[in-house]
Scaffold this motif. Structure first.
Motif, PDB file in Angstrom:
ATOM      1  N   GLN A  61      -6.382 -41.987-115.285  1.00  0.00           N
ATOM      2  CA  GLN A  61      -6.743 -42.892-116.371  1.00  0.00           C
ATOM      3  C   GLN A  61      -8.222 -42.746-116.747  1.00  0.00           C
ATOM      4  OE1 GLN A  61      -4.509 -44.808-118.132  1.00  0.00           O
ATOM      5  NE2 GLN A  61      -6.289 -44.956-119.491  1.00  0.00           N
ATOM      6  N   GLU A  62      -9.062 -42.541-115.748  1.00  0.00           N
ATOM      7  CA  GLU A  62     -10.489 -42.347-116.048  1.00  0.00           C
ATOM      8  C   GLU A  62     -10.699 -41.117-116.928  1.00  0.00           C
ATOM      9  OE1 GLU A  62     -12.406 -42.099-112.293  1.00  0.00           O
ATOM     10  OE2 GLU A  62     -12.308 -44.265-111.871  1.00  0.00           O
ATOM     11  N   ASP A  90      -9.511 -41.824-120.497  1.00  0.00           N
ATOM     12  CA  ASP A  90     -10.529 -42.602-121.226  1.00  0.00           C
ATOM     13  C   ASP A  90     -11.712 -41.720-121.625  1.00  0.00           C
ATOM     14  OD1 ASP A  90      -8.945 -44.811-120.864  1.00  0.00           O
ATOM     15  OD2 ASP A  90     -10.045 -45.554-119.108  1.00  0.00           O
ATOM     16  N   PRO A 101     -10.899 -41.194-125.965  1.00  0.00           N
ATOM     17  CA  PRO A 101     -11.368 -42.579-126.088  1.00  0.00           C
ATOM     18  C   PRO A 101     -10.609 -43.343-127.168  1.00  0.00           C
ATOM     19  CG  PRO A 101     -12.952 -41.050-127.046  1.00  0.00           C
ATOM     20  CD  PRO A 101     -11.921 -40.217-126.370  1.00  0.00           C
ATOM     21  N   GLU A 102     -10.502 -44.642-126.938  1.00  0.00           N
ATOM     22  CA  GLU A 102      -9.893 -45.565-127.904  1.00  0.00           C
ATOM     23  C   GLU A 102      -8.460 -45.166-128.258  1.00  0.00           C
ATOM     24  OE1 GLU A 102     -12.505 -45.831-131.215  1.00  0.00           O
ATOM     25  OE2 GLU A 102     -14.172 -46.641-130.039  1.00  0.00           O
TER      26      GLU A 102
END
Length: 720
Positions: free
Chosen positions: A274-275, A278, A282-283
């Motif tokens: 998940q990191e 992200d 992004p977004e």
């Protein structure tokens, strides 16, 4: 194909194996007719375009038996074959497993294989022929299959290994072993035996592999005559995200994956994933600035995660911290649930099974109809794998192919130690409910089935335990892993399940993701599994040392008696009169086999024993000295006729009715009275002479008494 028939054949184990193509199924990618003896199969291989977005190889294998192949109609009201039987599902799985590793990495086209049995000589089984036919059909098709492979069955009769044994030889022998492979190595094993020592099992595997080369040669000859041109397949270019994820996350994943708890390992890896999402997307974006998709990233992350697990393992660092040959913690409990006839809870690490056992009568046996005829099963093991056992939600439906396969593996691994039906005439059903899973729940079911059998008082010959050994192989370097966990199975190259007793192997199953293993790996695996098996048995026998001496009070009581088959009609009686009356009088259920074996079952009490005694009295020859409980059927001046069994009576002379003088027979007995009598003679005309007096107290021991003194009479009647 042109429509010209192409035939190749070779003598295998004294019979001709023939493969034919070119005339049938010309629109399919490849169709082969396989005949061995008078068993004939049609095997078709077909390919189609890949489905959009698919991330796995969609191989589908189906195997069907037409009842017409044996000149039969399907049973029941619907005279058309329906859903596949358990045997058909198991054969489809058997065909699938050695083929799947031999397609190019990254190949995603649809491939379907279907086998139809067109003729069965009821002597040569068709399951192994299905594997050979599927390989041949793929070899003559444009599909980029990296075969051929051959498959053989090995039996053992009188300690002699037999290639392609007949169905009768397999059933009567000590080994039923199916081996598939190519010229260089073995790809798949599935076998069951009567406690086969490891060195004998290795001999059987090498014996099988020697014959596999002939089958590969036959398929190569067929493909050469067909001259098909294979579709070129180019492995897709490396995912552009792989090098990026490897650089950013490989070391972190290695740390995250080293944890004894499955959920914590998975959660730590998911957090890293998940990191990175992200970071790269992004977004909630679906693409990054260079047009790479989130799908590309997920595929790359999986590859790097797999590499992390494999690097750790092959370098001696198991994910949960154990050494390569170390078992997880094992705990066992029996008698965990009331009312059932036997139960157990088996836990090995994060894999757990509840076993429930039921004992039944001969009427509870499963009736099975197939091409070889109708037969019954007295032992069944059903395996259930609910989604919540691995923390997932899925639709709750009937058993899938995996559950059927795992149940059959456990069942056939245990059945070799069951007592003979003549010793223990019960039908046995075990349910293994997997309540937690992290690696090799089928072998947990083997261990738990053994515990439940002992808890139920089933006098098994030996306790059975099972374990799975995995492998990670990189080049010439490999690591063998005892008691693999789910991640080691998922990211590894081998799942080698071995079940057995202290004396030897009862079940063995090998699945590979690589193109084979050699003799060295097989020998090391079997030895590593043997040591783990003995350790498991020690843990199991600490909980319950041997089968209980008595079965559950809730189980039916069963007695058996063997009678002369010619006396079956006498036992049944006209229109079933005798057997119905006997069942009603004793509260039992009675079943009679053609060989004269009579099985008597009672839900409680001594009904089964009473019925057995009456059946013996009814069907055995009358013997001098035997005591019968008879019924007075006629009174004459000279004595009473007593029926001692249906259709059998004898005379109790007036002088044998009592110790004292008897003036009238009617003063002592009346018609319909129950009378205990002893046989004192059988003359040449088979006339039976009975005595009541012989069972009364000695006249010399009787005291003189008044006929009206009822209290004295009562005392005498209770004299021991």
């Amino acid at each position: 194909m042109s429509g010209k028939q192409i035939v190749v054949e070779k003598e295998i184990a004294g019979r001709q194996l023939k493969m034919t193509t070119g005339e049938i199924g010309k629109q399919a990618s490849g169709v082969v007719m396989v005949q061995y003896g008078e068993t004939s199969l049609m095997v078709a291989a077909q390919t189609g375009p890949a489905r959009m977005g698919i991330d796995f190889f969609p191989l589908t294998v189906d195997y069907r038996e037409r009842y017409a192949a044996a000149g039969k109609f399907p049973g029941g009201f619907i005279k058309r074959e329906g859903r596949p039987s358990t045997h058909e599902i198991l054969t489809a799985r058997l065909t699938d497993r050695p083929l799947r590793p031999l397609f190019p990495k990254g190949f995603r086209d649809e491939v379907q294989i279907q086998t139809v049995v067109l003729s069965s000589d009821q002597e040569n089984p068709s399951d192994v022929l299905s594997i050979n036919g599927a390989s041949a059909a793929l070899c003559i098709s444009p599909i980029p299959f990296q075969g051929p492979i051959g498959a053989v069955r090995v039996g053992m009769v009188d300690d002699k290994l037999i290639l392609f044994p007949t169905d009768e030889q397999t059933k009567s022998g000590d080994l039923d072993l199916v081996v598939a492979g190519n010229r260089e190595s073995i790809l798949m094993i599935e076998g069951f035996g009567r406690q086969i020592p490891e060195d004998v099992m290795i001999d059987a595997l090498l014996f099988a592999h020697k014959a596999i080369g002939d089958l590969c040669e036959l398929q190569e000859e067929l493909a050469g005559k067909v001259g098909v041109e294979k579709n070129e397949f180019t492995s897709p270019a490396e995912n552009p995200f792989v090098s990026i994820v490897r650089k950013d996350a490989l070391d972190d994943l290695k740390k995250a994956r080293q944890n004894p708890k499955k959920t914590e390992r998975s959660a730590a890896a998911a957090e890293i994933k998940q990191e990175l999402i992200d970071k790269y997307f992004p977004e909630g974006a679906e693409e990054d600035s260079e047009g790479r998709t989130i799908g590309d990233f997920k595929e790359a992350f999986y590859q790097v995660d797999k590499q992390a697990c494999r690097d750790l393992t092959v370098n001696g660092h198991r994910l949960d911290g154990r050494s390569p040959n170390e078992l997880r913690d094992v705990s066992c409990r029996v008698g965990i649930t009331p009312r059932v006839h036997g139960s157990a809870l088996f836990t090995r690490g994060e894999t757990q099974s509840i076993a429930s056992l039921t004992l039944g009568t001969v009427r509870d046996q499963q009736r099975v109809e197939d091409l070889f005829g109708e037969h019954t099963k007295r032992f069944m093991l059903d395996y259930n794998f609910p989604s919540w056992s691995v923390g997932e939600c899925r639709p709750i439906r009937g058993p899938g192919r995996r559950e059927i396969g795992h149940g059959a593996l456990a069942e056939r691994s245990v059945q070799w130690v069951l007592p003979d039906e003549s010793v223990f005439p019960y039908t046995i059903r075990i349910i293994s409910d997997i309540t937690e899973s992290n690696g090799s729940s089928s072998m947990a079911s083997v261990c738990n089935a053994t515990l439940a059998l002992m808890d139920a008082g089933v006098p098994i010959k030996q306790p059975v335990a099972g374990i799975s050994v995995g492998m990670v192989k990189e080049g010439d370097k490999y690591a063998l892993l005892t008691d693999i966990i789910g991640d080691e199975d998922h990211f590894g190259d081998m799942d080698f399940k071995i079940a057995g007793t202290q004396k030897g192997i009862t079940g063995i199953q090998l699945d590979l993701k690589i193109d084979g293993i050699n003799e060295e790996i097989m020998r090391k695996t079997l030895e590593q599994a043997r040591k783990a098996r003995l350790e498991l048995l020690r843990s199991m026998l600490t909980e319950i040392r041997r089968p209980r001496k008595e079965i559950s009070m809730l189980a039916p009581r069963i007695e058996t008696v063997k009678i002369d088959p010619e006396k079956i009609g006498l036992l049944i009686g006209p229109g079933g009169k005798n057997i119905r009356q006997l069942q009603e009088d004793t509260g039992t259920q009675i079943d009679i086999s053609d060989d004269g074996t009579v099985t008597i079952a009672a839900s409680k009490g001594t009904g089964a024993e009473d019925a057995k005694a009456r059946i013996e009295a009814m069907t055995e020859e009358v013997r001098v000295g035997r005591v019968y409980n008879g019924t007075v059927i006629a009174i004459k001046d000279f004595g009473a006729f007593v029926e001692i069994a249906p259709g059998k009576d004898g005379l109790c002379h007036i002088s044998e009715l009592s110790n004292g003088f008897v003036k009238n027979v009617g003063d002592v007995v009346k018609i319909g009275d129950k009378l205990e009598v002893k046989v004192i003679a059988v003359d040449e005309q088979n006339r039976v002479k009975l005595s009541r007096k012989a069972l009364l107290p000695d006249a010399e021991e009787e005291k003189a008494k008044d006929d009206d003194d009822s209290e004295d009479e009562e005392d005498l009647s209770f004299d021991d």
